[in-house]
Design a protein around this motif. Structure first.
Motif, mmCIF file in Angstrom:
data_model
loop_
_atom_site.group_PDB
_atom_site.id
_atom_site.type_symbol
_atom_site.label_atom_id
_atom_site.label_comp_id
_atom_site.label_asym_id
_atom_site.label_seq_id
_atom_site.Cartn_x
_atom_site.Cartn_y
_atom_site.Cartn_z
ATOM 1 N N ASN A 1 1.584 6.357 -10.635
ATOM 2 C CA ASN A 1 0.418 6.727 -9.836
ATOM 3 C C ASN A 1 0.457 8.193 -9.427
ATOM 4 O O ASN A 1 -0.578 8.846 -9.318
ATOM 5 N N ARG A 2 1.662 8.728 -9.242
ATOM 6 C CA ARG A 2 1.795 10.118 -8.821
ATOM 7 C C ARG A 2 1.497 11.095 -9.966
ATOM 8 O O ARG A 2 1.178 12.249 -9.720
ATOM 9 N N THR A 3 1.603 10.650 -11.192
ATOM 10 C CA THR A 3 1.289 11.546 -12.310
ATOM 11 C C THR A 3 -0.179 11.463 -12.725
ATOM 12 O O THR A 3 -0.740 12.451 -13.179
ATOM 13 N N LEU B 1 -6.788 16.932 -5.370
ATOM 14 C CA LEU B 1 -7.766 16.651 -6.422
ATOM 15 C C LEU B 1 -7.346 17.132 -7.805
ATOM 16 O O LEU B 1 -7.653 16.493 -8.799
ATOM 17 N N ASN B 2 -6.677 18.252 -7.919
ATOM 18 C CA ASN B 2 -6.361 18.829 -9.232
ATOM 19 C C ASN B 2 -4.870 19.055 -9.438
ATOM 20 O O ASN B 2 -4.474 20.032 -10.079
ATOM 21 N N ILE B 3 -4.055 18.168 -8.884
ATOM 22 C CA ILE B 3 -2.602 18.300 -9.046
ATOM 23 C C ILE B 3 -2.014 16.963 -9.469
ATOM 24 O O ILE B 3 -2.682 15.935 -9.419
ATOM 25 N N THR B 4 -0.764 17.009 -9.876
ATOM 26 C CA THR B 4 0.037 15.798 -10.016
ATOM 27 C C THR B 4 1.241 15.972 -9.106
ATOM 28 O O THR B 4 1.659 17.089 -8.801
ATOM 29 N N LEU B 5 1.779 14.876 -8.665
ATOM 30 C CA LEU B 5 2.938 14.903 -7.779
ATOM 31 C C LEU B 5 4.192 14.579 -8.583
ATOM 32 O O LEU B 5 4.113 13.948 -9.634
ATOM 33 N N PRO B 6 5.352 15.003 -8.101
ATOM 34 C CA PRO B 6 6.581 14.669 -8.811
ATOM 35 C C PRO B 6 6.761 13.160 -8.947
ATOM 36 O O PRO B 6 6.479 12.412 -8.005
ATOM 37 N N ALA B 7 7.206 12.729 -10.101
ATOM 38 C CA ALA B 7 7.422 11.296 -10.365
ATOM 39 C C ALA B 7 8.845 10.912 -9.960
ATOM 40 O O ALA B 7 9.608 10.359 -10.744
ATOM 41 N N ASP B 8 9.191 11.221 -8.720
ATOM 42 C CA ASP B 8 10.526 10.927 -8.207
ATOM 43 C C ASP B 8 10.692 9.422 -7.967
ATOM 44 O O ASP B 8 9.719 8.680 -7.910
ATOM 45 N N GLN B 9 11.927 9.009 -7.805
ATOM 46 C CA GLN B 9 12.246 7.609 -7.550
ATOM 47 C C GLN B 9 12.536 7.429 -6.064
ATOM 48 O O GLN B 9 13.457 8.052 -5.527
ATOM 49 N N TYR B 10 11.738 6.593 -5.406
ATOM 50 C CA TYR B 10 11.812 6.395 -3.964
ATOM 51 C C TYR B 10 12.261 4.981 -3.614
ATOM 52 O O TYR B 10 12.022 4.044 -4.353
ATOM 53 N N LEU C 1 0.833 -1.201 0.000
ATOM 54 C CA LEU C 1 0.000 0.000 0.000
ATOM 55 C C LEU C 1 0.874 1.260 0.000
ATOM 56 O O LEU C 1 0.601 2.213 -0.738
ATOM 57 N N GLU C 2 1.904 1.269 0.821
ATOM 58 C CA GLU C 2 2.807 2.424 0.860
ATOM 59 C C GLU C 2 3.500 2.610 -0.491
ATOM 60 O O GLU C 2 3.622 3.737 -0.982
ATOM 61 N N LYS C 3 3.926 1.518 -1.095
ATOM 62 C CA LYS C 3 4.580 1.618 -2.407
ATOM 63 C C LYS C 3 3.626 2.145 -3.477
ATOM 64 O O LYS C 3 4.054 2.831 -4.401
ATOM 65 N N THR C 4 2.337 1.854 -3.341
ATOM 66 C CA THR C 4 1.357 2.320 -4.324
ATOM 67 C C THR C 4 1.314 3.839 -4.383
ATOM 68 O O THR C 4 1.289 4.429 -5.460
ATOM 69 N N HIS C 5 1.349 4.504 -3.236
ATOM 70 C CA HIS C 5 1.282 5.965 -3.291
ATOM 71 C C HIS C 5 2.636 6.613 -3.566
ATOM 72 O O HIS C 5 2.715 7.821 -3.776
#
Length: 115
Positions: free
Chosen positions: A20-22, A51-60, A11-15
């Motif tokens: 998923n972040r884009t 709701l109306n944003i995308t998050l950085p597609a960083d590598q974690y 679940l943590e990896k999913t977010h």
């Protein structure tokens, strides 16, 4: 059979997943309607803020993952998160709530580790 620890790790990896972040669909699906976060920046955010944003597609990468049952419907996860894109390390904690048979991210906190 997947252990409870493995289930919450996934679940943590999913977010944290870059795709998923884009698109945000999977992340919004994970968030409880009452979701709140204390971010590493010190800002408080809510589900509506996503709701109306995308998050950085960083590598974690997750280290020292631990999972603890708080009660039948609440679960705590803690871990160290390394962002390989920004070279930042944070301590993370999440509280998951079981809502009608589905685990939802209720609370999340990120604390930046100063280098």
């Amino acid at each position: 059979m997947t252990s409870r620890n493995d289930y919450f790790y996934q679940l943590e990896k999913t977010h944290l997943n870059a795709e998923n972040r884009t698109t945000m669909d999977e992340i919004l699906n994970l968030l409880d309607d009452d979701f709140m976060e204390f971010g590493k920046s010190g800002k408080k955010t809510y589900k509506s803020d996503y709701l109306n944003i995308t998050l950085p597609a960083d590598q974690y990468e997750i280290f020292d993952f631990k999972s603890h049952s708080l009660d039948a419907n609440s679960h705590l996860t803690t871990y160290t998160l390394v962002n390989h894109t920004t070279n930042e390390t944070t301590l993370r904690s999440s509280v998951w709530k079981n809502r009608k048979g589905r685990w939802k991210l209720y609370f999340h906190q990120g604390t930046l580790i100063k280098s």
